[in-house]
Design a protein around this motif. Structure first.
Motif, PDB file in Angstrom:
ATOM      1  N   ARG A   1     -54.719  16.277  61.824  1.00 37.72           N
ATOM      2  CA  ARG A   1     -54.720  17.638  62.368  1.00 37.72           C
ATOM      3  C   ARG A   1     -56.154  18.175  62.435  1.00 37.72           C
ATOM      4  O   ARG A   1     -56.533  18.879  63.372  1.00 37.72           O
TER       5      ARG A   1
ATOM      6  N   SER B   1     -53.250  15.736  56.213  1.00 40.83           N
ATOM      7  CA  SER B   1     -53.694  16.689  57.236  1.00 40.83           C
ATOM      8  C   SER B   1     -54.893  16.225  58.047  1.00 40.83           C
ATOM      9  O   SER B   1     -55.313  16.920  58.973  1.00 40.83           O
TER      10      SER B   1
ATOM     11  N   TYR C   1     -47.677  12.862  55.696  1.00 42.16           N
ATOM     12  CA  TYR C   1     -48.025  13.923  54.758  1.00 42.16           C
ATOM     13  C   TYR C   1     -49.514  13.919  54.407  1.00 42.16           C
ATOM     14  O   TYR C   1     -49.899  13.955  53.233  1.00 42.16           O
TER      15      TYR C   1
ATOM     16  N   VAL D   1     -51.754  27.324  54.951  1.00 50.95           N
ATOM     17  CA  VAL D   1     -52.205  25.969  55.284  1.00 50.95           C
ATOM     18  C   VAL D   1     -53.028  25.972  56.560  1.00 50.95           C
ATOM     19  O   VAL D   1     -54.080  25.313  56.644  1.00 50.95           O
ATOM     20  N   LEU D   2     -52.613  26.724  57.565  1.00 52.77           N
ATOM     21  CA  LEU D   2     -53.377  26.795  58.817  1.00 52.77           C
ATOM     22  C   LEU D   2     -54.755  27.418  58.592  1.00 52.77           C
ATOM     23  O   LEU D   2     -55.752  26.978  59.161  1.00 52.77           O
TER      24      LEU D   2
ATOM     25  N   ASP E   1     -46.893  33.250  52.481  1.00 54.93           N
ATOM     26  CA  ASP E   1     -46.620  32.559  53.749  1.00 54.93           C
ATOM     27  C   ASP E   1     -47.299  31.194  53.684  1.00 54.93           C
ATOM     28  O   ASP E   1     -48.491  31.068  53.945  1.00 54.93           O
ATOM     29  N   TYR E   2     -46.527  30.167  53.306  1.00 60.52           N
ATOM     30  CA  TYR E   2     -47.089  28.832  53.086  1.00 60.52           C
ATOM     31  C   TYR E   2     -47.750  28.278  54.343  1.00 60.52           C
ATOM     32  O   TYR E   2     -48.879  27.789  54.309  1.00 60.52           O
ATOM     33  N   ARG E   3     -47.055  28.344  55.472  1.00 58.17           N
ATOM     34  CA  ARG E   3     -47.585  27.764  56.710  1.00 58.17           C
ATOM     35  C   ARG E   3     -48.880  28.462  57.139  1.00 58.17           C
ATOM     36  O   ARG E   3     -49.855  27.821  57.528  1.00 58.17           O
TER      37      ARG E   3
ATOM     38  N   ARG F   1     -38.831  20.881  50.104  1.00 59.53           N
ATOM     39  CA  ARG F   1     -37.716  20.907  51.046  1.00 59.53           C
ATOM     40  C   ARG F   1     -36.486  20.148  50.554  1.00 59.53           C
ATOM     41  O   ARG F   1     -35.482  20.085  51.263  1.00 59.53           O
TER      42      ARG F   1
ATOM     43  N   HIS G   1     -56.861  24.776  56.854  1.00 63.42           N
ATOM     44  CA  HIS G   1     -57.276  23.731  57.786  1.00 63.42           C
ATOM     45  C   HIS G   1     -58.448  24.197  58.648  1.00 63.42           C
ATOM     46  O   HIS G   1     -59.395  23.437  58.890  1.00 63.42           O
TER      47      HIS G   1
END
Length: 259
Positions: A129, A126, A124, A88-89, A83-85, A178, A92
């Protein structure tokens, strides 16, 4: 020390420093560097030591006497997660934990810190964020200032001496992950970032045009352009050689569909 950060009135600057060349930095960024007390650098290991050296060169040129550099160990990250997302979360959040602790330890009330961001902070990257999460934790005592930088797409087109599109045409900016998802009609001019696997070698037609650049603005800059069918193998080979020689590659390319 992390709790102490919430009691401070501090400024955090997110400073875009361009794609790598020390002269590809704006006067606004120079002024922001000169106004900053502490610079926070995320340490990603010896593999990218040359990138750390490039940041240090900018500080040697533009930072004021007495500035400090605080190195924060970058938390590990799974580069091929299911699960890439979600990965990343998670990454982070771990970064924010480490940065909040560093801010609480190294910034005084009324002080300023900064992050030096490759290219532009809005494209692109982070860091914004992370500062958004820091602002939610620290509260109204934290002021975030953002200084734009030269982007790698603009450095790419300048290096090749081209316009990114034909008259009135749109440009799509996407990632290698993508690229295959670009719908028909939106794929005339695509600027592709974060593509270590050179996805265009599998998705592009032989007559498509590619304008590729790596380590833009640095002494190791490499530019290759031409028909995909003519230059794809050369780009793949040169990218491997560049990474082996320098330890890092930051590349970007414009893919232009044949009419």
């Amino acid at each position: 020390m992390a709790d102490r950060a919430a009691d401070l009135a501090i400024t955090l600057r997110v400073i875009g420093i361009g794609p790598g060349g020390p002269r590809q930095i704006t006067l606004e960024a120079v002024d922001a560097i000169a106004a900053t007390d502490v610079f926070f650098l995320l340490d990603k290991g010896s593999r990218v030591a040359q990138l750390t050296d490039a940041r240090q060169d900018l500080l040697d040129r533009y930072a004021r006497a007495g500035h400090r550099v605080v190195t924060v160990v970058d938390p590990p990250r799974d580069r091929n997660p299911d699960d890439y997302r979600a990965e990343v979360l998670r990454w982070h959040t771990a970064r924010v934990d480490a940065l909040e602790a560093a801010i609480g330890e190294h910034l005084r009330d009324g002080g300023s810190g900064a992050f030096l961001v490759w290219g532009d902070p809005a494209l692109y990257d982070s860091t914004l964020r992370l500062t958004g999460q820091l602002a939610a934790r620290i509260g109204p005592g934290l002021t975030v200032e953002v200084i734009p930088g030269v982007t790698s797409p603009s450095a790419l087109t300048a290096a090749h001496g081209i316009v990114a599109h034909d008259v009135g045409e749109p440009v799509l900016i996407t990632t290698g992950r993508r690229l295959a998802e670009t719908p028909p009609g939106a794929d005339r001019n695509q600027i592709v970032m974060l593509d270590s696997h050179l996805a265009f070698t599998e998705t592009a037609a032989p007559d498509d045009q590619v304008y590729w650049g790596a380590n833009l603005g640095t002494p190791e800059q490499v530019l290759i352009s031409g028909r995909v069918g003519d230059v794809a193998d050369e780009i793949t080979r040169v990218r491997v050689e560049l990474r082996e020689r320098t330890g890092w590659v930051m590349d970007v390319y414009l893919l232009r569909r044949a009419r």
